[in-house]
Design a protein around this motif. Structure first.
Motif: not given
Length: 961
Positions: A518-524, A537-548, A583-587
């Motif tokens: 879902l995060y992939v789709s939302l990012l797309t 974009v960074d916000q979506v990545l941050g949400a994924c980090v939070k999930k992981l 993007l701070s959440n990328y790494p």
């Protein structure tokens, strides 16, 4: 036994056909002679063959058709009174004197047909007489075919509105009565047929009975074609009598077939107006009758009728067709307690299809049908019958296909309740159907409530039901499902991505792979709608980090693939890896990948940089980038590099090497910082990686050195001054690091490259130091003879181009090179290396380096070595081998001769030619085509130079070839 029975039947059939043909022959002769008596005699004998009881219905039909064809000819004879001279009334009486009842009845029906056509008596009287007299034949097969013959010859002679046989006002009713009576008697005979023969052949009998059904159904077809049968007559006289016979016969085969006949034969309007009567018979049918098919066909007919014209729709409302059908289906299901669940669901599918076609605006009717299905399924376990599951999918798919709008389905209260009765696998199938409907019709799910209801319907795709692990699923199927969910997310539209994030985060039970998908789709979606909002974009990545967060490294292959897709999306959108570096959440997302997937993602990043020629131009960017691809440049978590697949490892390191070439900045200071940053990173990569990563970095530094040529001093105020000397120090450190590999050949090449750069910068001490290191490597590390040959030629070739050395240093280096050349293991290698050294003493573009004597010494020394090689070959092999070395030396002589070396004279060349010629003519010299061709080519070159004339021609004039 069965085979013998078939053979007997064939024999009896053949005998019967032969008898019919025999009597028909004499009958034809009598007809030709207009002899009525003989014709009746032989026709009766012919028809007596139909009295047999030995044949099956199928074989009896063949026999009957032979007789039927002959009766057609007899009927033509009866029509022509001038031929037989007897009135039709007398003839009708005459044929009744036949001895056996079956031939008598066939003849009577044939004459009766002519009698009706003559109109000498009312058609209704003749028909009534015939149908009554046919009762005399009660054998099921014989009786059925006799009455079928009666129906066949009378169908065009029934009194009807507008027909030539129309009589008084009741004539149509008489026709109906005749057909109904014949139908009733035929049905009784047909039903009785099941009791013929022993029980062990019951299945065969049922099949034979089924083959005879059209004989009975033909009567209903005749009824449907009588023009005078209007709705009133059908409602009051025809339908009740037919249904009474169907119900009373208590035979499942007859009941199913005749109900189907009623539905197919009579007009749709009649069915609609008599719906209650027709449906009232359904619960009275035998439990084994396939009522669901009967009702389905009825509803299909009515649906088509409704679709034919909008003018008839009020009639459906007037007769309350939906209510009656729904009630009838309920009564049938209650009456047939043993009806399998698939049958009940099939009925609801047909009812729903009818409802959607006739009353598409009545969603309450649709929900009512779904509710009835829920009631039937309640209290039962999850469906296991495959056919039942398919029917439930069809039931739930029908509203989607009708309305082309999945939002409609979300408003039906019983829709999710039906889905709850599906097993996990079918639940997912239905969820895919819902998603496909949304995709196909571009349905926009625009409210949080709709999303909540929708995700409850497709929960089988977004979380594991009843403990079913996602990794137990088929990889391809799972990917297709999750891709469908991903496409669905694109249909969830809101201008504010934060609202969509809230929707995803609300799905707490979603498996990790589903959430990442879902995060992939939302990012797309975000990249397409808000490409300029990197904060989104960074916000979506941050949400994924939070999930992981709080979870171990990902192990689920599908989840890892989705993370790679998530991280790849910005690279594909912007075609600029530098964007990802901001993007701070990328790494932080990459940190949740296992080592293998981390490397996969690192390769994706590098490929993006290569594909888009992205220039990484600052030391900070390089630092962030190398942190992202750290899985390629060092071993993570103690994973040893030598455990990796050789081919994969080489590909990875070659990618890193190509990446290093993309690191550039026009500012020398910044470029030096980049080089130092890369050096710091790759030095921790272990000895196995260094041969791949050090060379490109060295060449990047050499490129910087050539930028800085002429700057040999320090730059004040700089912590790391970008000067050639400083860079050469760094280069020396990097090359020395390769000693841990070890890789002496690579080190030697890099030392020579650095020495050449120092030569270009005019730094003699630096160049001399690098050359010294190269010689040390040659002496101490390179032991293989082939590697030594390659190395000495590299050294010689590089040294020849240098102009920075003073006389002393150059003499020292050339002396070493010449000495090492003469010490090679094999004589041919020695010879070639030594004559190559001659170029060290004669360089055209450099004044002062033209020492003809030392050139001649090198060539003479090469000749001695070549001669020694010939002698050694003669001792070891019995012949002296080819003269290739001498020809090669000759070519060197020619080169220096043309360059003007005074020590190389035409006499010396002449002497060498004669030496080679002598050697080639010697018996001890092994013939060699390549050497011969080489020498011949050399001689042709000399001849060419002589013929060319001019100064060069004069020089060659004294050389004789």
């Amino acid at each position: 036994m069965m085979i013998n029975g078939i053979e007997d039947e064939d024999k009896w059939l053949a005998e019967g056909i032969a008898a019919i043909q025999h009597n028909a022959f004499y009958m034809h002769r009598a007809l030709d002679a207009n002899n009525l008596r003989e014709a009746l005699k032989y026709s009766a004998q012919m028809l007596s063959e139909l009295r047999t009881s030995k044949l099956s219905p199928h074989k009896y039909y063949e026999l009957y058709m032979r007789a039927f064809d002959e009766l057609r000819k007899l009927e033509m004879f009866f029509k022509d009174e001038s031929r037989h001279g007897v009135s039709i009334v007398d003839l009708y009486e005459l044929v009744q004197h036949a001895g056996n009842i079956l031939p008598r009845m066939y003849l009577l029906c044939t004459v009766g047909s002519v009698y009706i056509k003559s109109k000498e008596a009312p058609a209704k009287d003749v028909l009534k007489d015939l149908v009554e007299m046919c009762r005399g034949v009660q054998h099921p097969i014989r009786g059925l075919f006799l009455r079928s013959y009666l129906a066949q010859i009378s169908r065009d002679k029934l009194p009807d509105v507008g027909s030539e046989y129309e009589g008084d006002a009741d004539s149509v009713m008489d026709s109906v009565e005749f057909v109904l009576q014949n139908f009733t008697e035929m049905n009784k005979l047909w039903v009785r047929l099941q009791h013929q023969g022993p029980g062990r052949v019951r299945e065969k009998l049922e099949k034979e009975r089924s083959e005879l059904r059209d004989l009975v159904g033909k009567n209903l077809h005749v009824l449907g074609q009588i023009e005078g049968v209007d709705l009133g007559m059908y409602k009051d006289a025809v339908l009740p009598r037919v249904l009474e016979q169907i119900v009373n016969c208590s035979d499942d085969l007859a009941q199913y077939y005749l109900m189907d006949c009623i539905i197919q034969v009579f007009p749709d309007e009649y069915h609609l107006q008599t719906l209650e009567t027709l449906l009232g018979a359904c619960p009275q049918l035998q439990p084994t009758v396939d009522v669901k098919t009967v009702l389905s066909q009825l509803m299909e007919r009515l649906s088509n009728y409704a679709a034919s014209s909008t003018d008839v729709l009020p009639e459906f409302l007037q007769v309350e067709a939906f209510a009656k059908l729904s009630s009838a289906i309920g009564r049938v299901i209650e009456a047939q307690v043993n009806m399998p669940i698939v049958g009940a669901i099939t009925l609801y599918v047909s009812l729903l299809t009818f409802t959607l076609r006739v009353h598409p605006d009545r969603l309450d009717y649709v929900d009512q049908v779904l509710g009835a299905c829920v009631k039937k399924l309640s209290g039962k376990p999850k469906l296991e019958d495959q056919r039942a599951k398919k029917q439930v999918v069809a039931l739930l798919s029908a509203p989607l296909e009708k309305y082309n709008d999945a939002v409609m389905a979300l408003t039906l209260s019983n829709y999710p309740r039906v889905m709850d009765h599906l097993d996990n696998e079918t639940n997912k199938v239905m969820a895919m159907v819902i998603i496909e409907s949304i995709m196909k019709n571009y349905t926009c799910i625009s409210t949080a409530h709709q999303v909540e209801v929708l995700f409850e319907l497709i929960k089988g795709l977004i979380k594991d039901l009843d403990g079913t692990a996602a990794d137990e699923l088929d990889e391809e199927d799972f990917n297709e499902e999750q891709n469908s969910v991903a496409r669905l997310i694109h249909m969830l539209y809101n201008d504010d991505p934060e609202e969509l994030l809230k929707v995803i985060e609300a799905q707490v039970n979603m498996p990790i792979v589903g959430a990442i998908t879902l995060y992939v789709s939302l990012l797309t979606f975000t990249l397409r709608v808000h490409p300029d909002r990197l904060d989104y974009v960074d916000q979506v990545l941050g949400a994924c980090v939070k999930k992981l967060s709080g979870k171990t490294k990902l192990e689920d292959q599908r989840a890892k693939k989705q993370v790679v897709a998530l991280l790849s999306a910005p690279l594909e959108k912007y075609n600029d890896a530098v964007m990802a570096l901001t993007l701070s959440n990328y790494p932080r997302v990459m940190d949740h990948l296992d080592n293998e997937t981390n490397k996969v993602m690192a390769m994706v990043i590098i490929e993006s940089i290569m594909k888009n020629y992205t220039c990484i131009s600052t030391a900070h960017q390089v630092e962030v980038l190398f942190e992202l691809i750290k899985g390629l440049i060092k071993d993570l978590d103690g994973t040893a590099a030598d455990e990796l697949d050789e081919e994969d490892f080489n590909e990875e390191q070659n990618s890193v090497a190509r990446l290093i070439h993309m690191l550039y900045n026009d500012d020398p200071e910044e470029l030096l910082k980049i080089i130092c940053t890369v050096k710091k990173s790759i030095m921790n990569g272990g000895p196995r990686r260094l041969p791949f990563t050090v060379p490109p970095l060295i060449f990047s530094a050499l490129r910087l050195i050539r930028q800085l040529q002429g700057q040999d001093g320090d730059v004040a105020g700089e912590a790391v001054p970008a000067t050639p000397k400083k860079i050469f120090q760094i280069l020396n450190e990097m090359i020395e690091s390769l000693s841990a590999v070890p890789s002496p050949e690579l080190e030697l090449r890099l030392y020579l490259q650095c020495a050449e750069a120092a030569n270009d910068c005019g730094l003699e001490p630096v160049a001399y130091e690098f050359f010294t290191q190269a010689f040390v490597l040659y002496e101490e590390e390179i032991a293989d003879s082939k590697a030594q040959v390659t190395a000495i030629h590299l050294i010689t070739g590089t040294l020849q181009r240098f102009n920075v050395f003073g006389v002393e240093n150059r003499d020292t280096l050339t002396h070493k090179a010449t000495g090492y050349s003469a010490k090679l293991l094999k004589k041919p290698d020695q010879c070639r290396a030594v004559y190559a050294c001659s170029h060290l003493f004669w360089v055209d573009d450099q004044d002062g380096i033209k020492d003809g004597e030392r050139v001649l010494l090198c060539l003479k020394r090469a000749l001695r070595i070549a001669n020694a090689a010939q002698q050694m070959a003669n001792v070891t092999r019995g012949n002296s081998g080819p003269v290739t070395l001498f020809v090669e030396i000759l070519n060197k002589y020619l080169y220096f001769f043309e360059k003007g070396n005074p020590q190389i004279t035409s006499a010396a060349i002449q002497g060498l030619i004669e030496l080679i010629t002598t050697e080639m003519q010697s018996e001890s010299t092994a013939p060699n085509a390549a050497s011969d061709a080489f020498f011949a080519s050399t001689l042709r070159y000399i001849q060419f130079q002589k013929q060319k004339g001019g100064a060069m021609g004069e020089k060659y004039d004294s050389v004789k070839v």
